[in-house]
Design a protein around this motif. Structure first.
Motif, PDB file in Angstrom:
ATOM      1  N   LYS A   2       8.238  11.316  -2.026  1.00 17.72           N
ATOM      2  CA  LYS A   2       6.927  11.439  -1.399  1.00 17.72           C
ATOM      3  C   LYS A   2       6.851  10.486  -0.213  1.00 17.72           C
ATOM      4  N   GLN A   3       6.057  10.847   0.752  1.00 17.73           N
ATOM      5  CA  GLN A   3       5.853   9.984   1.909  1.00 17.73           C
ATOM      6  C   GLN A   3       4.743   8.974   1.627  1.00 17.73           C
ATOM      7  N   MET A   4       4.848   7.818   2.248  1.00 19.88           N
ATOM      8  CA  MET A   4       3.840   6.775   2.131  1.00 19.88           C
ATOM      9  C   MET A   4       2.594   7.199   2.900  1.00 19.88           C
ATOM     10  N   ILE A   5       1.467   7.214   2.214  1.00 16.45           N
ATOM     11  CA  ILE A   5       0.174   7.466   2.847  1.00 16.45           C
ATOM     12  C   ILE A   5      -0.653   6.192   2.666  1.00 16.45           C
ATOM     13  N   TYR A   6      -0.948   5.542   3.771  1.00 12.64           N
ATOM     14  CA  TYR A   6      -1.691   4.282   3.737  1.00 12.64           C
ATOM     15  C   TYR A   6      -3.175   4.551   3.503  1.00 12.64           C
ATOM     16  N   THR A   7      -3.778   3.780   2.606  1.00 13.93           N
ATOM     17  CA  THR A   7      -5.205   3.899   2.321  1.00 13.93           C
ATOM     18  C   THR A   7      -5.831   2.511   2.392  1.00 13.93           C
ATOM     19  N   PRO A   8      -7.132   2.423   2.646  1.00 13.42           N
ATOM     20  CA  PRO A   8      -7.760   1.107   2.761  1.00 13.42           C
ATOM     21  C   PRO A   8      -7.967   0.389   1.429  1.00 13.42           C
ATOM     22  N   ASN A   9      -7.789   1.092   0.321  1.00  7.25           N
ATOM     23  CA  ASN A   9      -8.019   0.476  -0.988  1.00  7.25           C
ATOM     24  C   ASN A   9      -6.715   0.349  -1.766  1.00  7.25           C
ATOM     25  N   ARG A  10      -6.574  -0.767  -2.448  1.00  6.39           N
ATOM     26  CA  ARG A  10      -5.375  -1.040  -3.249  1.00  6.39           C
ATOM     27  C   ARG A  10      -5.461  -0.338  -4.606  1.00  6.39           C
ATOM     28  N   ASN A  11      -4.326   0.198  -5.045  1.00 10.82           N
ATOM     29  CA  ASN A  11      -4.179   0.798  -6.369  1.00 10.82           C
ATOM     30  C   ASN A  11      -3.258  -0.121  -7.160  1.00 10.82           C
ATOM     31  N   ASN A  12      -3.785  -0.864  -8.099  1.00 14.16           N
ATOM     32  CA  ASN A  12      -2.983  -1.867  -8.809  1.00 14.16           C
ATOM     33  C   ASN A  12      -1.878  -1.276  -9.674  1.00 14.16           C
ATOM     34  N   LYS A  13      -2.047  -0.058 -10.175  1.00 17.27           N
ATOM     35  CA  LYS A  13      -0.985   0.558 -10.962  1.00 17.27           C
ATOM     36  C   LYS A  13       0.151   1.024 -10.058  1.00 17.27           C
ATOM     37  N   GLU A  15       1.783   4.180  -7.271  1.00 17.24           N
ATOM     38  CA  GLU A  15       2.303   5.536  -7.355  1.00 17.24           C
ATOM     39  C   GLU A  15       3.763   5.520  -6.926  1.00 17.24           C
ATOM     40  N   ILE A  16       4.627   6.106  -7.729  1.00 16.31           N
ATOM     41  CA  ILE A  16       6.048   6.151  -7.393  1.00 16.31           C
ATOM     42  C   ILE A  16       6.278   7.177  -6.287  1.00 16.31           C
ATOM     43  N   LEU A  17       6.837   6.716  -5.167  1.00 10.42           N
ATOM     44  CA  LEU A  17       7.171   7.591  -4.049  1.00 10.42           C
ATOM     45  C   LEU A  17       8.612   8.069  -4.129  1.00 10.42           C
ATOM     46  N   ALA A  18       9.478   7.233  -4.665  1.00  9.08           N
ATOM     47  CA  ALA A  18      10.895   7.581  -4.813  1.00  9.08           C
ATOM     48  C   ALA A  18      11.481   6.756  -5.943  1.00  9.08           C
ATOM     49  N   ALA A  19      12.424   7.340  -6.630  1.00  9.75           N
ATOM     50  CA  ALA A  19      13.162   6.640  -7.688  1.00  9.75           C
ATOM     51  C   ALA A  19      14.559   7.230  -7.700  1.00  9.75           C
ATOM     52  N   GLY A  20      15.523   6.380  -7.968  1.00 10.45           N
ATOM     53  CA  GLY A  20      16.883   6.883  -7.992  1.00 10.45           C
ATOM     54  C   GLY A  20      17.846   5.887  -8.598  1.00 10.45           C
ATOM     55  N   TYR A  28      13.108   1.778  -7.208  1.00  9.15           N
ATOM     56  CA  TYR A  28      11.819   2.448  -7.141  1.00  9.15           C
ATOM     57  C   TYR A  28      11.113   2.050  -5.854  1.00  9.15           C
ATOM     58  N   VAL A  29      10.512   3.015  -5.195  1.00 13.72           N
ATOM     59  CA  VAL A  29       9.625   2.763  -4.064  1.00 13.72           C
ATOM     60  C   VAL A  29       8.233   3.148  -4.545  1.00 13.72           C
ATOM     61  N   VAL A  30       7.298   2.212  -4.432  1.00 16.64           N
ATOM     62  CA  VAL A  30       5.967   2.388  -4.996  1.00 16.64           C
ATOM     63  C   VAL A  30       4.914   2.144  -3.916  1.00 16.64           C
ATOM     64  N   SER A  31       3.918   3.015  -3.871  1.00 14.83           N
ATOM     65  CA  SER A  31       2.767   2.793  -3.005  1.00 14.83           C
ATOM     66  C   SER A  31       1.657   2.162  -3.826  1.00 14.83           C
ATOM     67  N   VAL A  32       1.091   1.083  -3.294  1.00 21.13           N
ATOM     68  CA  VAL A  32      -0.117   0.518  -3.903  1.00 21.13           C
ATOM     69  C   VAL A  32      -1.324   0.838  -3.023  1.00 21.13           C
ATOM     70  N   TRP A 120       6.033   1.826   7.444  1.00 19.39           N
ATOM     71  CA  TRP A 120       7.319   2.071   6.805  1.00 19.39           C
ATOM     72  C   TRP A 120       7.362   3.456   6.176  1.00 19.39           C
ATOM     73  N   THR A 121       8.504   4.124   6.313  1.00 22.05           N
ATOM     74  CA  THR A 121       8.691   5.418   5.664  1.00 22.05           C
ATOM     75  C   THR A 121       9.407   5.198   4.332  1.00 22.05           C
ATOM     76  N   THR A 122       9.251   6.145   3.452  1.00 20.38           N
ATOM     77  CA  THR A 122       9.918   6.071   2.158  1.00 20.38           C
ATOM     78  C   THR A 122      11.427   6.033   2.341  1.00 20.38           C
ATOM     79  N   GLU A 123      11.951   6.801   3.283  1.00 26.13           N
ATOM     80  CA  GLU A 123      13.398   6.819   3.536  1.00 26.13           C
ATOM     81  C   GLU A 123      13.914   5.453   3.971  1.00 26.13           C
ATOM     82  N   GLU A 124      13.158   4.763   4.820  1.00 22.35           N
ATOM     83  CA  GLU A 124      13.565   3.425   5.260  1.00 22.35           C
ATOM     84  C   GLU A 124      13.592   2.447   4.086  1.00 22.35           C
TER      85      GLU A 124
END
Length: 142
Positions: A2-13, A15-20, A28-32, A120-124
């Motif tokens: 998944k691509q990183m989508i920046y939001t103004p609010n933090r998600n403490n849990k 969301e996994i964008l990539a795992a391998g 793991y790449v995680v978006s907060v 930053w992109t998920t690929e980077e």
């Protein structure tokens, strides 16, 4: 992935964008929301159970995490696991909640207008996870 989508609010849990798996290490790449983070499972290395400050790993902004669970994966501490991690919330990194707008002028938390802030992109970030794993493999003689 998944691509990183920046939001103004933090998600403490998070969301996994990539795992391998790379060289027998899970990453793991995680978006907060406000910024992405990256993690590597180092359970079976000498980096496990150490304060992240003790581990000499070169990554964006330096290590900022060393724990026995990831909130994006686990609801409680997992027996025998250890993760190291780093974030993309440093000076020069894009963070949507760090701006105030006055008459159309955007000023970051440091009081400077920055058009060059990096999104930053998920690929980077996956590429940096692999770079960190390569460092661990070299240090551990694997």
């Amino acid at each position: 992935m998944k691509q990183m989508i920046y939001t103004p609010n933090r998600n403490n849990k998070g969301e996994i964008l990539a795992a391998g798996d790379y060289k027998n290490f899970k990453y793991y790449v995680v978006s907060v929301g406000t910024h992405p983070c990256a993690y590597v499972d180092v359970s079976n290395t000498s980096l496990a159970n150490k304060d992240y400050c003790e581990n000499d790993i070169d990554c964006h902004g330096g290590l900022t995490y060393g724990r026995d669970y990831l909130s994006a994966l686990d609801t409680e501490k997992t027996n025998g696991k250890w993760y190291i991690g780093w974030d993309y919330a440093h000076y020069g990194d894009y963070m949507p909640n760090s701006y105030i707008s006055m008459s159309g002028v955007h000023i970051n938390m440091f009081g400077v207008y920055e058009e060059w802030e990096k999104r930053w992109t998920t690929e980077e970030i996956v590429a940096e996870c692999k770079n960190v794993i390569n460092q661990i493999v070299d240090k551990e003689g694997m």
